[in-house]
Motif scaffolding. Structure first.
Motif, PDB file in Angstrom:
ATOM      1  N   TRP A 141       3.707   9.421 -28.001  1.00  0.00           N
ATOM      2  CA  TRP A 141       2.462  10.161 -27.816  1.00  0.00           C
ATOM      3  C   TRP A 141       1.268   9.313 -27.122  1.00  0.00           C
ATOM      4  CZ3 TRP A 141       1.568  14.733 -31.170  1.00  0.00           C
ATOM      5  CH2 TRP A 141       0.560  15.366 -31.011  1.00  0.00           C
ATOM      6  N   THR A 142       0.627   9.779 -26.136  1.00  0.00           N
ATOM      7  CA  THR A 142      -0.298   9.217 -25.113  1.00  0.00           C
ATOM      8  C   THR A 142      -1.767   9.949 -25.259  1.00  0.00           C
ATOM      9  OG1 THR A 142       1.581   8.836 -23.578  1.00  0.00           O
ATOM     10  CG2 THR A 142      -0.809   8.342 -23.222  1.00  0.00           C
ATOM     11  N   PRO A 143      -2.420   9.448 -26.179  1.00  0.00           N
ATOM     12  CA  PRO A 143      -3.705  10.259 -26.640  1.00  0.00           C
ATOM     13  C   PRO A 143      -4.574  10.533 -25.508  1.00  0.00           C
ATOM     14  CG  PRO A 143      -3.661   7.958 -27.761  1.00  0.00           C
ATOM     15  CD  PRO A 143      -2.205   8.137 -27.140  1.00  0.00           C
ATOM     16  N   THR A 144      -4.694   9.489 -24.696  1.00  0.00           N
ATOM     17  CA  THR A 144      -5.917   9.737 -23.469  1.00  0.00           C
ATOM     18  C   THR A 144      -7.263   9.955 -23.961  1.00  0.00           C
ATOM     19  OG1 THR A 144      -5.353  11.795 -22.890  1.00  0.00           O
ATOM     20  CG2 THR A 144      -4.020  10.284 -21.960  1.00  0.00           C
ATOM     21  N   MET A 145      -7.485   9.199 -25.143  1.00  0.00           N
ATOM     22  CA  MET A 145      -8.856   9.611 -25.617  1.00  0.00           C
ATOM     23  C   MET A 145     -10.027   8.818 -25.148  1.00  0.00           C
ATOM     24  SD  MET A 145      -9.272   7.340 -27.819  1.00  0.00           S
ATOM     25  CE  MET A 145      -8.367   5.687 -28.051  1.00  0.00           C
ATOM     26  N   GLU A 146     -10.179   7.890 -24.560  1.00  0.00           N
ATOM     27  CA  GLU A 146     -11.212   7.013 -24.267  1.00  0.00           C
ATOM     28  C   GLU A 146     -12.241   7.871 -23.643  1.00  0.00           C
ATOM     29  OE1 GLU A 146     -13.783   5.203 -21.740  1.00  0.00           O
ATOM     30  OE2 GLU A 146     -12.088   5.963 -20.879  1.00  0.00           O
ATOM     31  N   GLY A 147     -12.046   8.575 -22.690  1.00  0.00           N
ATOM     32  CA  GLY A 147     -12.868   9.245 -21.846  1.00  0.00           C
ATOM     33  C   GLY A 147     -13.683  10.288 -22.784  1.00  0.00           C
ATOM     34  N   LEU A 148     -12.995  10.788 -23.718  1.00  0.00           N
ATOM     35  CA  LEU A 148     -13.748  11.796 -24.707  1.00  0.00           C
ATOM     36  C   LEU A 148     -14.534  10.962 -25.454  1.00  0.00           C
ATOM     37  CD1 LEU A 148     -10.680  14.060 -25.732  1.00  0.00           C
ATOM     38  CD2 LEU A 148     -12.266  14.675 -24.065  1.00  0.00           C
ATOM     39  N   PHE A 149     -14.153   9.865 -25.997  1.00  0.00           N
ATOM     40  CA  PHE A 149     -14.896   8.981 -26.978  1.00  0.00           C
ATOM     41  C   PHE A 149     -16.153   8.527 -26.573  1.00  0.00           C
ATOM     42  CE2 PHE A 149     -15.517   5.489 -29.837  1.00  0.00           C
ATOM     43  CZ  PHE A 149     -15.531   6.122 -31.108  1.00  0.00           C
ATOM     44  N   THR A 150     -16.049   8.076 -25.188  1.00  0.00           N
ATOM     45  CA  THR A 150     -17.103   7.370 -24.624  1.00  0.00           C
ATOM     46  C   THR A 150     -18.072   8.023 -23.721  1.00  0.00           C
ATOM     47  OG1 THR A 150     -16.024   6.598 -22.772  1.00  0.00           O
ATOM     48  CG2 THR A 150     -15.833   5.268 -24.930  1.00  0.00           C
ATOM     49  N   TYR A 151     -17.890   9.253 -23.499  1.00  0.00           N
ATOM     50  CA  TYR A 151     -18.573  10.420 -22.389  1.00  0.00           C
ATOM     51  C   TYR A 151     -20.089  10.319 -22.876  1.00  0.00           C
ATOM     52  CZ  TYR A 151     -20.412  14.238 -19.898  1.00  0.00           C
ATOM     53  OH  TYR A 151     -21.260  15.114 -19.351  1.00  0.00           O
ATOM     54  N   PRO A 152     -20.576  10.575 -24.265  1.00  0.00           N
ATOM     55  CA  PRO A 152     -21.818  10.373 -24.519  1.00  0.00           C
ATOM     56  C   PRO A 152     -22.674   9.028 -23.879  1.00  0.00           C
ATOM     57  CG  PRO A 152     -20.755  11.446 -26.240  1.00  0.00           C
ATOM     58  CD  PRO A 152     -19.666  10.689 -25.396  1.00  0.00           C
ATOM     59  N   ASP A 153     -21.865   8.056 -24.231  1.00  0.00           N
ATOM     60  CA  ASP A 153     -22.352   6.632 -23.802  1.00  0.00           C
ATOM     61  C   ASP A 153     -22.525   6.637 -22.236  1.00  0.00           C
ATOM     62  OD1 ASP A 153     -22.645   5.758 -26.556  1.00  0.00           O
ATOM     63  OD2 ASP A 153     -20.670   5.066 -26.482  1.00  0.00           O
ATOM     64  N   LEU A 154     -21.670   7.128 -21.778  1.00  0.00           N
ATOM     65  CA  LEU A 154     -21.517   7.250 -20.173  1.00  0.00           C
ATOM     66  C   LEU A 154     -22.916   7.965 -19.490  1.00  0.00           C
ATOM     67  CD1 LEU A 154     -20.045   6.484 -17.426  1.00  0.00           C
ATOM     68  CD2 LEU A 154     -18.857   8.691 -17.665  1.00  0.00           C
ATOM     69  N   VAL A 155     -22.945   9.025 -20.197  1.00  0.00           N
ATOM     70  CA  VAL A 155     -24.219   9.524 -19.748  1.00  0.00           C
ATOM     71  C   VAL A 155     -25.413   9.062 -19.852  1.00  0.00           C
ATOM     72  CG1 VAL A 155     -25.456  11.711 -20.213  1.00  0.00           C
ATOM     73  CG2 VAL A 155     -22.706  12.110 -20.108  1.00  0.00           C
TER      74      VAL A 155
END
Length: 465
Positions: free
Chosen positions: A283-297
């Motif tokens: 399983w490749t969850p690819t979740m970092e972008g989801l998890f950190t998006y509020p911080d990126l904004v």
């Protein structure tokens, strides 16, 4: 194994052409650092790694393995030494632009000459020595693999799917997504991908297909020695995927649901209980972008990092930059802040099912750059989601090689393996985020980066006689 050999052949071919052949023929000894070799073994202090002709010959420490005459010593003192990283979910036809329709309409003719080579060299210099590219036009994928095999461009060992296979496709996507409507069509399209040199089939929306069609895709792929990865955005994609024998699920869902339904979790547990080594479910969850998006904004400074501009033309850079100027305004990401709070629970659920998770990032999608996201994912796994650092390293090195069936050549720093090795200054088991600054990159025994400095002359002359 037939399809997996083709990817290895690309890497091997690089050792026989132009400047790369001269460099890789050199005998190199990596001396001094702590070796985390990718296996279950404890790290080796004061390690010595002997490399010849792009292959690891011997591994030991400074007390047990003296460096023979004729080896050039490369110091790794003060560093952690690891196998080269794998990026298990890349899109090298994309480099962060926020508007897919615009990108596909305006950059199709630049893929093989500009976009894909830029993505590949950025991955390599970030310490990614193997990558799975999951979704691109077939003719472009074939062409870029040939450029790698011919030694024209540098990059990771590349495993590819070519176009997505799915139930329905919009016209503007049809050059990199293929509709599959019948069992005969399913087998014919898998055959075409196989004969073009693809090692992977990427299946999405399998719950929207007739079950016999989806099953035919997997059956034909497995008969041909190909791996099958599939989206896991929807519960029925997972249910059907397990039934038809998917090898590797991708992503953690597009919705705001707080977790996976219990019957889906039970299905995963039953699947992981039926196999041992050969029967692993990945399983490749690819979740970092989801998890950190509020911080990126809140702090979009990382989008200004010059690393993602390497290899791209000025007009391409300007186009990407304007498209992501306001991260909080992107339509692509408007649902993300609501999805972010669900990630920890979904990851906890997946851990408990026994699936073998891999490091992959969906890199290339809006604001996700090939020089950044692999280390982002690894850092979030450890520092935010509580993964064991050693398990995280193995999810980015050893287990992807097992998934692709090439662990006899890649995935660990052990004798007989291809010399894909990186070094990072400091203690990566304590501070995983230091992997953002890979100080040394060796691919096929060639040193592309040392002491944090890229060998620009090597890159500039790559492929020349």
């Amino acid at each position: 194994m037939k399809k997996l050999v083709s990817a290895l052949a690309i890497s091997t071919a690089l050792l026989s052409v132009g400047l790369t052949a001269t460099a890789s023929a050199e005998k190199i000894a990596l001396v001094g650092g702590r070796l985390i070799d990718g296996t279950a073994e404890v790290p080796i202090q004061n390690s010595v790694i002997l490399v010849e002709d792009g292959i690891i010959q011997k591994v030991g420490n400074q007390d047990s393995l003296p460096v023979p005459e004729g080896y050039r010593i490369v110091s790794t003192e003060g560093h952690d030494v690891l196998p080269g990283l794998w990026e298990s979910h890349a899109h090298i036809q994309l480099v962060g632009h926020s508007n897919y329709r615009h990108w596909q309409a305006n950059y199709r003719d630049r893929q093989v000459t500009e976009i894909m080579p830029a993505a590949l060299v950025q991955l390599l210099l970030a310490g990614v020595t193997s990558a799975r590219d999951l979704g691109a036009p077939l003719e472009d994928t074939v062409a870029i693999k040939k450029r790698l095999a011919d030694g024209e461009i540098p990059g990771p060992t590349l495993y590819t799917s070519g176009p997505f296979l799915q139930a329905e496709v919009d016209d503007w996507q049809s050059h990199y997504r293929w509709e599959v409507k019948s069992v005969s069509d399913a087998r014919a399209k898998v055959k075409r991908l196989d004969e073009a040199g693809m090692e992977i089939i990427k299946l999405i929306d399998q719950d929207d297909m007739d079950r016999d069609v989806a099953l035919a895709i997997v059956d034909e792929a497995h008969k041909r020695g190909m791996k099958v990865v599939a989206h896991a955005h929807k519960p029925d994609e997972i249910r059907i995927g397990v039934e038809i024998g998917i090898d590797n699920f991708e992503h953690t869902g597009l919705t705001t649901a707080p977790g996976y339904p219990q019957d889906v979790l039970d299905t995963l547990v039953e699947r992981t209980a039926t196999g041992i080594f050969d029967g692993l479910l990945f399983w490749t969850p690819t979740m970092e972008g989801l998890f950190t998006y509020p911080d990126l904004v809140k702090n979009p400074e990382q989008l200004d990092d010059a690393c993602w501009k390497r290899g791209l033309k000025p007009d391409t850079i300007a186009d990407i930059a304007q498209s992501i100027e306001k991260p909080g305004h992107l339509e692509y990401s408007q649902l993300t802040p609501v999805r972010t709070p669900t990630i920890k629970n979904k990851i906890r659920q997946l851990k408990e099912t026994g699936v073998m998770m891999l490091i992959g990032t969906d890199v290339g999608i809006p604001m996700k750059f090939h020089c950044q996201t692999t280390w982002h994912e690894m850092a979030v796994w450890v520092h935010d989601l509580g993964f064991d650092p050693m398990d995280t390293i193995r999810a980015a090195t050893y287990w992807p090689a097992v998934m692709m069936g090439v662990q006899d050549k890649y995935g660990s720093v052990t004798p007989g393996k291809v010399a894909d090795i990186i070094a990072v200054r400091g203690d990566v088991l304590k501070y995983m985020n230091i992997i953002r600054d890979v100080d040394m990159v060796m691919k096929d025994g060639v040193v592309y980066k040392q002491n944090g400095v890229v060998d620009e002359e090597l890159l500039a002359n790559f492929g020349k006689d």
